[in-house]
Design an enzyme around this catalytic site. Structure first.
Site, mmCIF file in Angstrom:
data_model
loop_
_atom_site.group_PDB
_atom_site.id
_atom_site.type_symbol
_atom_site.label_atom_id
_atom_site.label_comp_id
_atom_site.label_asym_id
_atom_site.label_seq_id
_atom_site.Cartn_x
_atom_site.Cartn_y
_atom_site.Cartn_z
ATOM 1 N N LYS A 12 43.010 34.873 39.642
ATOM 2 C CA LYS A 12 42.517 33.684 40.334
ATOM 3 C C LYS A 12 41.195 33.198 39.742
ATOM 4 O O LYS A 12 40.567 33.914 38.947
ATOM 5 C CB LYS A 12 42.368 34.022 41.822
ATOM 6 C CG LYS A 12 43.708 34.350 42.499
ATOM 7 C CD LYS A 12 43.534 34.586 43.993
ATOM 8 C CE LYS A 12 44.890 34.839 44.662
ATOM 9 N NZ LYS A 12 44.751 34.997 46.142
ATOM 10 N N TYR A 52 51.836 27.843 47.687
ATOM 11 C CA TYR A 52 51.382 28.390 48.972
ATOM 12 C C TYR A 52 52.017 27.672 50.166
ATOM 13 O O TYR A 52 51.414 27.615 51.245
ATOM 14 C CB TYR A 52 49.860 28.317 49.058
ATOM 15 C CG TYR A 52 49.146 29.415 48.293
ATOM 16 C CD1 TYR A 52 49.432 30.767 48.533
ATOM 17 C CD2 TYR A 52 48.173 29.117 47.339
ATOM 18 C CE1 TYR A 52 48.775 31.772 47.835
ATOM 19 C CE2 TYR A 52 47.506 30.129 46.647
ATOM 20 C CZ TYR A 52 47.814 31.454 46.899
ATOM 21 O OH TYR A 52 47.154 32.454 46.215
ATOM 22 N N PHE A 60 42.892 29.055 56.915
ATOM 23 C CA PHE A 60 42.273 29.233 55.596
ATOM 24 C C PHE A 60 42.936 28.379 54.510
ATOM 25 O O PHE A 60 42.529 28.435 53.347
ATOM 26 C CB PHE A 60 42.329 30.711 55.178
ATOM 27 C CG PHE A 60 43.725 31.293 55.163
ATOM 28 C CD1 PHE A 60 44.556 31.133 54.074
ATOM 29 C CD2 PHE A 60 44.206 31.999 56.257
ATOM 30 C CE1 PHE A 60 45.851 31.655 54.069
ATOM 31 C CE2 PHE A 60 45.499 32.532 56.261
ATOM 32 C CZ PHE A 60 46.311 32.356 55.162
ATOM 33 N N ARG A 88 51.838 44.816 43.641
ATOM 34 C CA ARG A 88 51.185 44.689 44.964
ATOM 35 C C ARG A 88 50.357 45.945 45.251
ATOM 36 O O ARG A 88 49.276 45.867 45.832
ATOM 37 C CB ARG A 88 52.237 44.494 46.050
ATOM 38 C CG ARG A 88 53.066 43.230 45.912
ATOM 39 C CD ARG A 88 52.417 41.989 46.420
ATOM 40 N NE ARG A 88 52.191 42.020 47.845
ATOM 41 C CZ ARG A 88 51.649 41.000 48.517
ATOM 42 N NH1 ARG A 88 51.286 39.897 47.861
ATOM 43 N NH2 ARG A 88 51.461 41.075 49.799
ATOM 44 N N THR A 94 45.041 42.471 50.984
ATOM 45 C CA THR A 94 44.618 41.079 50.820
ATOM 46 C C THR A 94 43.108 40.910 50.970
ATOM 47 O O THR A 94 42.471 40.192 50.197
ATOM 48 C CB THR A 94 45.340 40.194 51.866
ATOM 49 O OG1 THR A 94 46.753 40.373 51.706
ATOM 50 C CG2 THR A 94 44.996 38.726 51.692
ATOM 51 N N ARG A 105 41.718 44.684 43.851
ATOM 52 C CA ARG A 105 40.870 44.015 44.841
ATOM 53 C C ARG A 105 39.803 44.963 45.390
ATOM 54 O O ARG A 105 38.673 44.547 45.668
ATOM 55 C CB ARG A 105 41.748 43.466 45.965
ATOM 56 C CG ARG A 105 42.573 42.243 45.539
ATOM 57 C CD ARG A 105 43.719 41.999 46.496
ATOM 58 N NE ARG A 105 44.391 40.716 46.296
ATOM 59 C CZ ARG A 105 45.519 40.377 46.917
ATOM 60 N NH1 ARG A 105 46.100 41.223 47.766
ATOM 61 N NH2 ARG A 105 46.077 39.204 46.694
ATOM 62 N N ASN A 119 40.043 36.836 46.153
ATOM 63 C CA ASN A 119 40.461 38.241 46.040
ATOM 64 C C ASN A 119 41.082 38.578 44.676
ATOM 65 O O ASN A 119 41.949 39.442 44.575
ATOM 66 C CB ASN A 119 41.373 38.645 47.202
ATOM 67 C CG ASN A 119 42.630 37.795 47.288
ATOM 68 O OD1 ASN A 119 42.893 36.976 46.406
ATOM 69 N ND2 ASN A 119 43.409 37.988 48.340
ATOM 70 N N HIS A 122 46.729 37.348 42.486
ATOM 71 C CA HIS A 122 47.929 37.106 43.289
ATOM 72 C C HIS A 122 49.065 37.897 42.672
ATOM 73 O O HIS A 122 49.143 38.033 41.455
ATOM 74 C CB HIS A 122 48.301 35.615 43.268
ATOM 75 C CG HIS A 122 49.700 35.353 43.750
ATOM 76 N ND1 HIS A 122 50.002 35.214 45.090
ATOM 77 C CD2 HIS A 122 50.893 35.268 43.088
ATOM 78 C CE1 HIS A 122 51.316 35.030 45.221
ATOM 79 N NE2 HIS A 122 51.875 35.050 44.025
ATOM 80 N N GLU A 133 58.234 31.446 42.588
ATOM 81 C CA GLU A 133 56.926 31.241 41.959
ATOM 82 C C GLU A 133 57.037 31.110 40.439
ATOM 83 O O GLU A 133 56.340 30.302 39.830
ATOM 84 C CB GLU A 133 55.994 32.392 42.340
ATOM 85 C CG GLU A 133 55.655 32.395 43.837
ATOM 86 C CD GLU A 133 54.977 33.673 44.312
ATOM 87 O OE1 GLU A 133 54.677 34.556 43.464
ATOM 88 O OE2 GLU A 133 54.746 33.797 45.532
HETATM 89 P P1 DAT Z 1 48.493 38.080 49.546
HETATM 90 O O1 DAT Z 1 47.745 37.291 48.504
HETATM 91 O O2 DAT Z 1 47.972 39.486 49.649
HETATM 92 O O3 DAT Z 1 49.987 38.016 49.377
HETATM 93 P P2 DAT Z 1 48.819 36.239 51.766
HETATM 94 O O4 DAT Z 1 50.079 35.795 51.114
HETATM 95 O O5 DAT Z 1 48.881 36.635 53.201
HETATM 96 O O6 DAT Z 1 48.148 37.449 50.972
HETATM 97 O O7 DAT Z 1 47.726 35.075 51.658
HETATM 98 C C1 DAT Z 1 47.621 34.313 50.470
HETATM 99 C C2 DAT Z 1 46.165 34.129 50.160
HETATM 100 O O8 DAT Z 1 45.539 33.381 51.206
HETATM 101 C C3 DAT Z 1 45.357 35.425 50.075
HETATM 102 O O9 DAT Z 1 45.457 36.045 48.818
HETATM 103 C C4 DAT Z 1 43.983 34.926 50.372
HETATM 104 C C5 DAT Z 1 44.225 33.854 51.428
HETATM 105 N N1 DAT Z 1 44.133 34.428 52.791
HETATM 106 C C6 DAT Z 1 45.115 35.054 53.483
HETATM 107 N N2 DAT Z 1 44.680 35.437 54.701
HETATM 108 C C7 DAT Z 1 43.372 35.044 54.768
HETATM 109 C C8 DAT Z 1 42.341 35.164 55.764
HETATM 110 N N3 DAT Z 1 42.582 35.744 56.936
HETATM 111 N N4 DAT Z 1 41.117 34.662 55.474
HETATM 112 C C9 DAT Z 1 40.882 34.049 54.302
HETATM 113 N N5 DAT Z 1 41.803 33.912 53.325
HETATM 114 C C10 DAT Z 1 43.027 34.398 53.555
HETATM 115 MG MG MG Z 2 51.275 36.394 49.563
#
Ligand code: DAT
Ligand code: MG
Length: 144
Positions: A12, A52, A60, A88, A94, A105, A119, A122, A133
């Site tokens: 990222k 997304y 967020f 993963r 996350t 991370r 973070n 991805h 994707e």
């Molecule tokens: P991941 O990237 O671990 O698959 P995710 O798909 O739930 O996690 O969310 C996608 C992205 O969105 C994540 O990498 C960062 C952001 N995100 C998710 N939950 C969040 C939160 N509670 N606060 C801030 N950013 C968040």
């Molecule tokens: Mg995800």
């Protein structure tokens, strides 16, 4: 029977800006996954909205799209036995504060909350997500 599969990984904008692309690639290769495709680009909002889509409307979401379109990312397709779950696992939780040491991370990420969705990486979370994707980021890549 082979369980080899492909996953879409992103370094990222925070990771790219901090010069961590090489470190992420090192961990992927050290794990034994193969690099299939790699490209540096600054994603458009349109591409990110597709990537997304599942998060649209979440608190967020706007911060996430703003952050993800703020600069270059390295988009990577990796390949290997169970590499979707495997990456993963390498990436960690996350929230980088909660991600265990030893994970990408956990070792490299920090700032987090409603104001920061940073973070470092991805990784696709299922074969269906990986296919979806990869079609978004690498539409010309053959399925083989
Ligand atoms: P991941 O990237 O671990 O698959 P995710 O798909 O739930 O996690 O969310 C996608 C992205 O969105 C994540 O990498 C960062 C952001 N995100 C998710 N939950 C969040 C939160 N509670 N606060 C801030 N950013 C968040
Ligand atoms: Mg995800």
């Amino acid at each position: 029977m082979t369980t080899s599969e492909r996953s879409l990984v992103l370094v990222k904008p925070d990771g790219f800006k901090r010069g961590l692309t090489g470190e992420v690639l090192r961990r992927i290769e050290a794990k034994g996954y193969r690099l299939v495709a790699l490209e540096i680009r600054t994603p458009t909002r349109d591409l990110l909205a597709r990537h997304y889509a599942e998060h649209e409307g979440k608190p967020f979401y706007e911060t996430l799209l703003g952050f993800m379109s703020s600069g270059p990312v390295t988009a990577i397709v990796i390949e290997g036995d169970q590499c979707i779950a495997g990456f993963r696992s390498l990436a960690g939780a996350t929230d980088p504060t909660k991600a265990l040491p030893g994970t990408i991370r956990g070792d490299l990420g920090r700032d987090w909350g409603m104001g920061s969705t940073e973070n470092v990486v991805h990784g696709s979370d299922s074969p269906e997500s990986a296919a979806r994707e990869m079609a978004i980021w690498f539409p010309d890549l053959s399925a083989g």
